[in-house]
Design a protein around this motif. Structure first.
Motif, short mmCIF file in Angstrom:
data_model
loop_
_atom_site.label_atom_id
_atom_site.label_comp_id
_atom_site.label_asym_id
_atom_site.label_seq_id
_atom_site.Cartn_x
_atom_site.Cartn_y
_atom_site.Cartn_z
N ALA A 14 1.00 -1.27 -0.14
CA ALA A 14 -0.03 -0.19 -0.07
C ALA A 14 0.82 1.40 -0.12
O ALA A 14 0.83 2.09 0.96
N GLY A 15 1.87 1.37 -1.02
CA GLY A 15 2.61 2.52 -0.97
C GLY A 15 1.80 3.48 -1.90
O GLY A 15 0.62 3.35 -1.93
N VAL A 16 2.95 4.44 -2.50
CA VAL A 16 2.08 5.48 -3.40
C VAL A 16 0.95 5.00 -4.61
O VAL A 16 0.09 5.46 -4.73
N MET A 17 1.42 4.05 -5.35
CA MET A 17 0.96 3.58 -6.49
C MET A 17 -0.36 2.54 -5.83
O MET A 17 -1.65 2.78 -6.31
N GLY A 18 -0.23 1.99 -5.03
CA GLY A 18 -1.35 1.00 -4.27
C GLY A 18 -2.42 2.05 -3.78
O GLY A 18 -3.52 1.79 -4.03
N GLU A 19 -1.98 3.18 -3.00
CA GLU A 19 -2.96 4.34 -2.51
C GLU A 19 -3.65 4.70 -3.72
O GLU A 19 -4.66 5.32 -3.68
N THR A 34 -15.30 -4.97 -3.49
CA THR A 34 -14.53 -4.86 -2.04
C THR A 34 -13.09 -4.86 -2.19
O THR A 34 -12.40 -5.57 -3.05
N VAL A 35 -12.40 -4.05 -1.74
CA VAL A 35 -11.14 -3.76 -1.65
C VAL A 35 -10.39 -4.07 -0.22
O VAL A 35 -10.68 -3.74 0.70
N LEU A 36 -9.48 -5.16 -0.42
CA LEU A 36 -8.55 -5.37 0.58
C LEU A 36 -7.15 -4.86 0.46
O LEU A 36 -6.71 -4.90 -0.72
N ILE A 37 -6.45 -4.49 1.60
CA ILE A 37 -5.19 -4.01 1.47
C ILE A 37 -4.32 -4.75 2.50
O ILE A 37 -4.76 -5.30 3.57
N SER A 38 -2.98 -4.79 2.03
CA SER A 38 -1.96 -5.26 2.85
C SER A 38 -0.79 -4.81 2.46
O SER A 38 -0.52 -4.19 1.46
N ASP A 39 0.07 -4.64 4.00
CA ASP A 39 1.27 -3.99 3.59
C ASP A 39 2.37 -4.24 5.01
O ASP A 39 1.76 -4.92 5.96
N ARG A 40 3.61 -4.24 4.81
CA ARG A 40 4.46 -4.69 5.91
C ARG A 40 4.08 -3.71 7.00
O ARG A 40 4.80 -4.14 8.36
N SER A 41 4.12 -2.42 6.79
CA SER A 41 4.00 -1.45 8.04
C SER A 41 2.64 -1.46 8.65
O SER A 41 1.71 -0.77 8.01
N GLU A 43 1.66 0.55 10.50
CA GLU A 43 1.42 1.89 10.85
C GLU A 43 0.68 2.74 9.49
O GLU A 43 -0.34 3.24 9.40
N ARG A 44 1.25 2.22 8.40
CA ARG A 44 0.79 2.57 6.97
C ARG A 44 -0.71 1.82 6.82
O ARG A 44 -1.61 2.62 6.51
N LEU A 45 -0.79 0.67 7.29
CA LEU A 45 -2.10 -0.14 7.10
C LEU A 45 -3.11 0.66 8.07
O LEU A 45 -4.40 0.89 7.44
N ALA A 46 -2.70 0.97 9.36
CA ALA A 46 -3.87 1.63 9.91
C ALA A 46 -4.23 2.99 9.48
O ALA A 46 -5.18 3.28 9.64
N LYS A 49 -6.42 2.27 6.41
CA LYS A 49 -7.82 1.70 7.00
C LYS A 49 -8.66 2.74 7.50
O LYS A 49 -9.78 2.69 7.17
N ASP A 50 -7.99 3.75 8.17
CA ASP A 50 -9.10 4.70 8.79
C ASP A 50 -9.44 5.69 7.85
O ASP A 50 -10.42 6.32 7.74
N LYS A 51 -8.26 5.95 6.68
CA LYS A 51 -8.74 6.99 5.72
C LYS A 51 -9.75 6.62 4.63
O LYS A 51 -10.46 7.21 4.20
N TYR A 52 -9.72 5.52 4.36
CA TYR A 52 -10.50 4.86 3.05
C TYR A 52 -11.64 3.94 3.76
O TYR A 52 -12.56 3.46 2.89
N ALA A 53 -11.52 3.47 4.94
CA ALA A 53 -12.57 2.50 5.34
C ALA A 53 -12.60 1.36 4.66
O ALA A 53 -13.66 0.50 4.15
N VAL A 54 -11.34 0.45 4.51
CA VAL A 54 -11.11 -0.79 4.03
C VAL A 54 -10.47 -1.57 4.99
O VAL A 54 -10.15 -1.31 5.84
N ARG A 55 -10.80 -2.72 4.52
CA ARG A 55 -10.19 -4.09 5.43
C ARG A 55 -8.66 -4.19 5.30
O ARG A 55 -8.38 -4.38 4.16
N ALA A 56 -7.87 -4.34 6.37
CA ALA A 56 -6.57 -4.48 6.19
C ALA A 56 -6.52 -6.03 6.68
O ALA A 56 -6.70 -6.54 7.95
N LEU A 57 -5.47 -6.91 5.81
CA LEU A 57 -5.33 -8.24 6.30
C LEU A 57 -3.84 -8.64 5.92
O LEU A 57 -3.22 -7.78 5.24
N PRO A 58 -3.16 -9.68 6.50
CA PRO A 58 -1.94 -10.30 6.19
C PRO A 58 -2.17 -10.61 4.54
O PRO A 58 -3.32 -10.90 4.16
#
Length: 272
Positions: A14-19, A34-41, A43-46, A49-58
């Motif tokens: 979920a870096g620049v292009m992912g976002e 439905t969009v799911l996101i994953s990232d190693r960070s 903090e980035r995922l949180a 998740k708050d900004k776009y109201a999407v689910r974050a998963l491994p």
């Protein structure tokens, strides 16, 4: 409401292009997806998740739940990501890679036999829905899957489909291209400051001039040489400036620089 796997897209990285893709889809009203996101960070995922109201998963969990996987990590991180998700990739999964220099053949060799892969080279103006992307299908990617990949990218700008052997050139021209433009804009702004203008005024002049020139290129359909000649009166100020650029071999430097970017893309593909 139960959401089917077929209607789910996972963005892994979920870096620049992912976002950019995520925000483009949401602005475009893709409510059926439905969009799911994953990232190693974490903090980035949180944050996303708050900004776009999407689910974050491994990554592996997201891959298991999605019909389309968008791999948006850096090229050097791609092998580890693919190894992590390989066991979760289904028979009908479409894998879309945004990483420079990572070939469809490489991904197909790391993923389950027959996995459909599309390789994409986007650019950062996707952040403002003015991106330019090129997409190339892999050996198992059919016309419908290519159309799916194209549709995802069209939420953030224009898309062209090209044979994969052109993607190193695409990377060098449009993928890296915004940086060249910003580099020139920086220089023009500094020139205005050098000539005594306030920085804010110089910036406004340069940015609007760039926007206007780009709009002329797009809307008139004229060759850039024709448009340049319309500004270049004999013996005038523009010709004096262009003479200096030619004396400093600026055109040749751009050609050399873009060739260097294409070579680097090919080196990334070779694992160098």
């Amino acid at each position: 409401m139960t959401v089917s796997r077929a209607d789910t897209v996972a963005i892994l990285g979920a870096g620049v292009m992912g976002e950019a893709l995520l925000s483009g889809w949401l602005r475009g009203g893709r409510d059926a997806v439905t969009v799911l996101i994953s990232d190693r960070s974490p903090e980035r995922l949180a944050n996303l998740k708050d900004k776009y109201a999407v689910r974050a998963l491994p990554a592996a969990e997201a891959a298991a739940q999605a019909a389309t996987l968008v791999l948006a990590v850096k090229p050097q991180d791609m092998r580890a990501l693919v190894q992590e998700i390989s066991g979760a990739v289904g028979d009908s999964t479409l894998v879309v890679s945004l990483a420079a220099g990572i070939t469809t053949a490489f991904l197909e060799a790391q993923l389950p036999e027959g996995t459909s892969v599309a390789r994409v080279m986007p650019n950062t103006p996707a952040l403002v829905d003015q991106g330019m992307s090129a997409v190339s299908p892999g050996a198992h990617c059919d016309a419908d899957q290519l159309a799916t990949a194209t549709g995802l990218l069209q939420a953030c700008g224009r898309v062209v489909a090209l044979p994969e052997h052109h993607l190193d050139a695409v990377t060098a021209i449009s993928g890296s291209g915004p940086a060249y433009i910003f580099y020139v804009v920086e220089a023009m702004i500094e020139a205005g400051v050098l000539l005594g203008m306030p920085r804010a005024t110089s910036t406004e002049l340069v940015v609007q001039t760039l926007y206007g020139a780009a709009t002329m290129l797009k809307e008139t359909g004229e060759h850039p040489t024709v448009l340049r000649e319309q500004v270049s009166s004999p013996g005038g100020t523009t010709m004096a400036a262009l003479r200096e650029l030619d004396d400093h071999k600026v055109r040749a430097a751009f050609l050399t620089a873009i060739e260097a970017a294409a070579r680097r893309s090919a080196q990334l593909a070779a694992g160098e």
